[in-house]
Scaffold this motif. Structure first.
Motif, mmCIF file in Angstrom:
data_model
loop_
_atom_site.group_PDB
_atom_site.id
_atom_site.type_symbol
_atom_site.label_atom_id
_atom_site.label_comp_id
_atom_site.label_asym_id
_atom_site.label_seq_id
_atom_site.Cartn_x
_atom_site.Cartn_y
_atom_site.Cartn_z
ATOM 1 N N ILE A 135 0.854 -1.192 0.000
ATOM 2 C CA ILE A 135 0.000 0.000 0.000
ATOM 3 C C ILE A 135 0.891 1.242 0.000
ATOM 4 N N PRO A 136 0.839 2.058 -1.032
ATOM 5 C CA PRO A 136 1.651 3.289 -1.060
ATOM 6 C C PRO A 136 1.235 4.243 0.071
ATOM 7 N N ILE A 137 2.192 5.028 0.532
ATOM 8 C CA ILE A 137 1.965 5.940 1.651
ATOM 9 C C ILE A 137 2.382 7.347 1.238
ATOM 10 N N VAL A 138 1.468 8.293 1.438
ATOM 11 C CA VAL A 138 1.759 9.717 1.238
ATOM 12 C C VAL A 138 1.691 10.385 2.606
ATOM 13 N N TYR A 139 2.695 11.174 2.911
ATOM 14 C CA TYR A 139 2.692 11.935 4.166
ATOM 15 C C TYR A 139 2.670 13.422 3.845
ATOM 16 N N THR A 140 1.773 14.156 4.477
ATOM 17 C CA THR A 140 1.708 15.607 4.300
ATOM 18 C C THR A 140 2.330 16.289 5.513
ATOM 19 N N GLU A 141 3.401 17.027 5.266
ATOM 20 C CA GLU A 141 4.080 17.786 6.326
ATOM 21 C C GLU A 141 3.371 19.132 6.466
ATOM 22 N N THR A 142 3.010 19.480 7.694
ATOM 23 C CA THR A 142 2.228 20.700 7.879
ATOM 24 C C THR A 142 2.923 21.762 8.712
ATOM 25 N N VAL A 174 4.503 18.846 0.657
ATOM 26 C CA VAL A 174 4.788 20.066 1.413
ATOM 27 C C VAL A 174 3.996 21.207 0.776
ATOM 28 N N SER A 175 3.739 22.242 1.562
ATOM 29 C CA SER A 175 2.873 23.318 1.087
ATOM 30 C C SER A 175 3.631 24.435 0.382
ATOM 31 N N SER A 176 4.957 24.420 0.466
ATOM 32 C CA SER A 176 5.714 25.528 -0.110
ATOM 33 C C SER A 176 7.128 25.083 -0.457
ATOM 34 N N ASP A 177 7.768 25.859 -1.304
ATOM 35 C CA ASP A 177 9.166 25.590 -1.646
ATOM 36 C C ASP A 177 10.073 25.741 -0.426
ATOM 37 N N VAL A 178 9.781 26.726 0.424
ATOM 38 C CA VAL A 178 10.632 26.936 1.598
ATOM 39 C C VAL A 178 10.571 25.733 2.529
ATOM 40 N N MET A 179 9.399 25.101 2.655
ATOM 41 C CA MET A 179 9.291 23.914 3.494
ATOM 42 C C MET A 179 10.079 22.752 2.896
ATOM 43 N N ARG A 180 10.027 22.607 1.589
ATOM 44 C CA ARG A 180 10.790 21.530 0.938
ATOM 45 C C ARG A 180 12.285 21.697 1.196
ATOM 46 N N GLU A 181 12.780 22.930 1.068
ATOM 47 C CA GLU A 181 14.207 23.161 1.284
ATOM 48 C C GLU A 181 14.594 22.935 2.745
ATOM 49 N N LYS A 182 13.750 23.339 3.670
ATOM 50 C CA LYS A 182 14.038 23.130 5.091
ATOM 51 C C LYS A 182 14.111 21.638 5.410
ATOM 52 N N VAL A 194 5.332 19.803 -3.998
ATOM 53 C CA VAL A 194 4.769 21.040 -3.452
ATOM 54 C C VAL A 194 3.313 21.151 -3.896
ATOM 55 N N ILE A 195 2.416 21.069 -2.932
ATOM 56 C CA ILE A 195 0.989 21.294 -3.173
ATOM 57 C C ILE A 195 0.529 22.360 -2.187
ATOM 58 N N PRO A 196 0.415 23.610 -2.617
ATOM 59 C CA PRO A 196 -0.056 24.642 -1.688
ATOM 60 C C PRO A 196 -1.441 24.308 -1.161
#
Length: 419
Positions: A135-142, A174-182, A194-196
């Protein structure tokens, strides 16, 4: 998957009626996911006591930890809930992980994909089990990790705490580019998308004449006149959200603006979390020494945020650390001018400071100055609010975000749509 549809299990330690920004957002996504051919159900734990409204009914008290409660519904979506211990984050996560593994083994409800709203080391055994099941797993970081300076050893442990469990998921949203880089700085190497966050621009819209009665009702219940300026904060009353800074700024404004009211709507975590005692004393002192305590309102957790936004004149979020807070999108979509602080994680996806929102440096004087800019100039206030509304309509509609989620789910499910 059947007939081209996908089955997704949204797995969240806390869901309705607990206050959780990520859970609230996905609850609002549910009808839009259904429109995309994604059939969802929710697996959640019983709420952590500190995240519950004080007045909320606790109808699971007689169930034993680990037991599964009868299936209920939220927004017509099945809600499966497991009884968790009331305190102890690690114990709760371990219990929830076991319940998630059991849940996904049940053939009659086995999902095509799991959407996680939490991903801690305590969940690793469950993640391994889901991988064995295919089962594939997607995690959303908030929320970005706390950026406080730490001893090198503690910093290394934090990096491992953040990065290791994410090795066992297939994709991170992740909701933003800055979150991805962090997150990359913390050693996360799992593919990130990135999905706002998206906002329902039909539910959250500027006030019109048809809203006058509800607007008056809300203001009257709070003791606010129809022509009195109303500044609004929505969110938990918690140190991270900067409520103490906002109250200190209000002190600077109260005498010069004798009709200005401040509404702080959200769950009183200062009252329910024991480690917030010092913060609770701090905000109580600001209220009592403001000289305008009768113009500071704490209505608690509200169920109709869109109406409070239409009743307000401006919105303020003086937070210290965030991901992409839903309330900012909702205020912008409601045509309100928004004042923000340069919190850790401030996303470029909110638009341009000074055009789509105002940015105040940390500090009561700086925050009060930006609030006063809006109070003294109604034309400026309307221009910023109008720019914000147009930005959300063009860039941040919920339909766009949910479509991106649906495309990601389909990409990750093996053999879709031929299963």
């Amino acid at each position: 998957a059947t007939n081209g549809s996908l089955s997704v299990c949204i797995a969240a330690l806390n869901f309705h009626p607990a206050y959780s920004g990520a859970a609230i957002r996905f609850q609002r996504y549910l009808p839009f996911l259904a429109a995309q051919g994604v059939t969802a159900h929710v697996l959640s734990g019983t709420p952590e006591l500190s995240k519950m409204p004080i007045s909320a009914e606790r109808d699971w008290a007689h169930w034993k930890p680990g037991e599964t409660l009868p299936v209920s519904e939220v927004a017509t979506t099945p809600l499966h809930r497991v009884r968790l211990v009331d305190r102890g984050n690690q114990r709760r996560a371990i219990q929830f992980g076991r319940a998630l593994a059991r849940h996904c083994r049940r053939l009659q409800i086995r999902p095509d994909i799991v959407q996680l709203l939490a991903c801690s080391p305590s969940l690793i055994p469950a993640l391994l089990h889901l991988r064995r099941l295919g089962i594939p797993i997607v995690y959303t970081e908030t929320l970005l990790p706390d950026p406080k300076k730490r001893h090198p050893l503690r910093r290394e442990l934090l990096h491992r705490y953040i990065s290791v469990p994410k090795r066992f998921v297939d994709a991170i949203v992740v909701s933003s580019d800055v979150m991805r880089e962090k997150l990359r700085d913390f050693g996360v190497r799992t593919p990130m998308y990135v999905i706002p966050h998206g906002v329902d621009v039909n539910r959250f819209r500027p006030a019109s004449g048809s809203d006058d009665a509800m607007r008056t009702e809300i203001r009257t219940a709070l003791g606010i006149g129809t022509r009195d300026p109303m500044a609004l904060f929505l969110g938990p009353i918690d140190p991270r959200k900067g409520v103490d800074l906002l109250l200190e700024a209000f002190q600077h404004l109260a005498a010069r603006w004798p009709r200005l009211h401040l509404v702080l709507a959200g769950p009183r975590l200062d009252l329910t979390k024991p480690d917030n005692a010092a913060f609770r004393r701090r905000i109580s002192e600001f209220v009592s020494t403001s000289g305008a305590s009768e113009r500071i309102h704490f209505p608690g957790l509200i169920r109709n945020p869109e109406m409070y936004l239409r009743a307000a004149d401006l919105f303020i979020l003086p937070s210290r650390r965030e991901g992409m807070p839903n309330v900012v999108l909702e205020a912008m979509a409601s045509g309100l001018p928004v004042v923000l602080t340069p919190f850790e994680g401030l996303p470029a996806e909110f638009g341009q400071a000074g055009h789509h929102y105002l940015l105040a440096d940390f500090g009561a004087d700086a925050l009060a100055l930006q609030i006063e800019r809006l109070l003294v100039d109604p034309e400026f206030r309307n221009r910023i609010g109008g720019n914000a509304r147009r930005w959300t309509e063009e860039k941040l509609r919920v339909e766009r975000s949910v479509n991106m989620y649906a495309e990601l789910y389909r990409k990750l499910v093996p053999g879709y749509p031929y299963r």
